[in-house]
Design an enzyme around this catalytic site. Sequence first.
Site, PDB file in Angstrom:
ATOM      1  CD1 TRP A 185      37.015  23.409  66.392  1.00 23.06           C
ATOM      2  CD2 TRP A 185      39.037  24.154  67.011  1.00 23.06           C
ATOM      3  NE1 TRP A 185      36.990  24.786  66.357  1.00 23.06           N
ATOM      4  CE2 TRP A 185      38.213  25.266  66.729  1.00 23.06           C
ATOM      5  CE3 TRP A 185      40.357  24.371  67.415  1.00 23.06           C
ATOM      6  CZ2 TRP A 185      38.674  26.582  66.840  1.00 23.06           C
ATOM      7  CZ3 TRP A 185      40.819  25.676  67.526  1.00 23.06           C
ATOM      8  CH2 TRP A 185      39.972  26.768  67.246  1.00 23.06           C
ATOM      9  CD  GLU A 226      35.852  20.958  69.668  1.00 24.04           C
ATOM     10  OE1 GLU A 226      36.988  20.466  69.558  1.00 24.04           O
ATOM     11  OE2 GLU A 226      35.548  21.766  70.576  1.00 24.04           O
ATOM     12  CE  LYS A 228      35.101  28.622  68.687  1.00 21.53           C
ATOM     13  NZ  LYS A 228      36.478  28.745  69.172  1.00 21.53           N
ATOM     14  CG  ASP A 259      33.660  23.175  73.294  1.00 27.86           C
ATOM     15  OD1 ASP A 259      33.012  23.940  74.045  1.00 27.86           O
ATOM     16  OD2 ASP A 259      34.899  23.121  73.294  1.00 27.86           O
ATOM     17  CG  HIS A 262      32.534  25.104  70.241  1.00 26.04           C
ATOM     18  ND1 HIS A 262      33.435  24.361  69.527  1.00 26.04           N
ATOM     19  CD2 HIS A 262      33.266  25.824  71.115  1.00 26.04           C
ATOM     20  CE1 HIS A 262      34.656  24.608  69.953  1.00 26.04           C
ATOM     21  NE2 HIS A 262      34.580  25.488  70.919  1.00 26.04           N
ATOM     22  CG  HIS A 286      35.989  19.454  73.827  1.00 22.68           C
ATOM     23  ND1 HIS A 286      36.726  20.184  72.927  1.00 22.68           N
ATOM     24  CD2 HIS A 286      36.642  18.272  73.975  1.00 22.68           C
ATOM     25  CE1 HIS A 286      37.767  19.466  72.534  1.00 22.68           C
ATOM     26  NE2 HIS A 286      37.728  18.291  73.147  1.00 22.68           N
ATOM     27  CG  ASP A 294      34.379  28.855  72.732  1.00 29.61           C
ATOM     28  OD1 ASP A 294      34.122  28.008  73.599  1.00 29.61           O
ATOM     29  OD2 ASP A 294      35.327  28.746  71.933  1.00 29.61           O
ATOM     30  CG  ASP A 296      37.273  27.686  75.986  1.00 28.45           C
ATOM     31  OD1 ASP A 296      36.927  26.508  75.857  1.00 28.45           O
ATOM     32  OD2 ASP A 296      37.333  28.495  75.045  1.00 28.45           O
ATOM     33  CG  ASP A 326      38.199  22.799  75.145  1.00 33.69           C
ATOM     34  OD1 ASP A 326      39.206  23.409  75.555  1.00 33.69           O
ATOM     35  OD2 ASP A 326      37.753  22.934  73.985  1.00 33.69           O
TER      36      ASP A 326
END
Length: 419
Positions: A185, A226, A228, A259, A262, A286, A294, A296, A326
């Site tokens: 990433w 990855e 985003k 992810d 993302h 992820h 994003d 998380d 993640d």
Amino acid sequence: MTNKVNQRYEDAKVRYAAIGVDTDKALERLQEIKISMHSWQGDDVTGFLNPEGELTGGIMATGNYLGAAHTPVQLRQDLEMAYSLIPGKHKLNLHAMYLDTDEKVDLNEIEPRHFTNWVDWAKEQGLGLDFNPTFFSHPMMKDGYTLAHPDKEVRDFWIEHGKRCRKIAEYFGKELGQVSIDNFWVPDGMKDNPIDRYSPRERLMDSLDEIFSEKIDERYTQDAVESKVFGLGAEAYTVGSHEFYMGYGLTRDKLICLDAGHFHPTEVISNKLTSLAIFSKGVMLHVSRPVRWDSDHVVIMDDELQEIGKELVRNNLLEKTNIGLDFFDASINRIAAWVVGTRNTQKALLKAMLEPIQELKEMELEFDYTSRMVYTEELKDFPYGDVWNYFCYKNNVPVGMDWLNEVQQYENDVLSKRG
Ligand code: RNT
Ligand code: ZN
């Protein structure tokens, strides 16, 4: 207690059998699934490269709950605690910045020997190891760029880092006898509207091509890329967008990492899995939870998590999918965060495995959308929790919320004594 867990399982088994679902089979399948738990929930993504490690760009952890791990020894102790509360045998997902050495080495100098303690520990614990180059929180990330920087000297530093990470992942794979996914990433992007969106993407492509120029045996390591949509400080433009990595991954035969956080807020990764499965050799996930952005957050049992589980199970994608987590919430007990997120991911898969998939597919093929709706709605009330509890019990981990006591005890005995 034990008897109750057994008894409830037997009852649930009968109910599922009545709609053609074999719960024993589902549990056998679940037992095989490895979740790659991420090291970075344990220390708020700081790592051990420099002792005052902090996030200086690209991503951000918020909160200051007591007890973050400050050393590899502490992190491993916390991980052991978390794994002891999670049924099954899994993997650990490490970042390059989690090197464990007394030597002063920079990211373009790291070697397998700086990770031997992790490998020894993984062997002892029966864990696999995945890996990630660290393209952030470092002074060589200049002007928001690493691999896509216009200055060759900057790119070369990061290219060297990427190459070394592949050797480390190869070493993990060889030592542990299971493939180590090496996930790339790259945060590069711009805060405000760029004039030239093309050249940085060309540079990223060339840098990656150079990193991947050495062919490495895929039994040991496989590369993933990855994407985003935007990042902190890169709100207007991310070089490594989804389209960029779809193209890159498909033409270079790399795994594509999705992810869950993302994409645009109403865009879901569950709906992308089958398209990728048709064209790509495999996927890395992820599993995360974006709250408006994003952010998380810890993975909870929300609709999208269940949808991801269903897509993987209904379409037989588990073999082609590497499931990683993640998230990094620093506002709650970090071990509890790991346990909730990992157990939920397993539970979502189990729920999907407890569907009469063949029958549902037939209803759909016959355009019997009425039955499809009634079945899927009624299934929501089936006792999957009793099946899950039995799975925990059989794996010798706490059933239901009993694990919370153990986390609280550990917080009192260990975490609260850390500076
Ligand atoms: C960041 C990416 C990336 C990181 C980890 C720490 O937006 O999701 O996967 O979270 O590499
Ligand atoms: Zn991610």
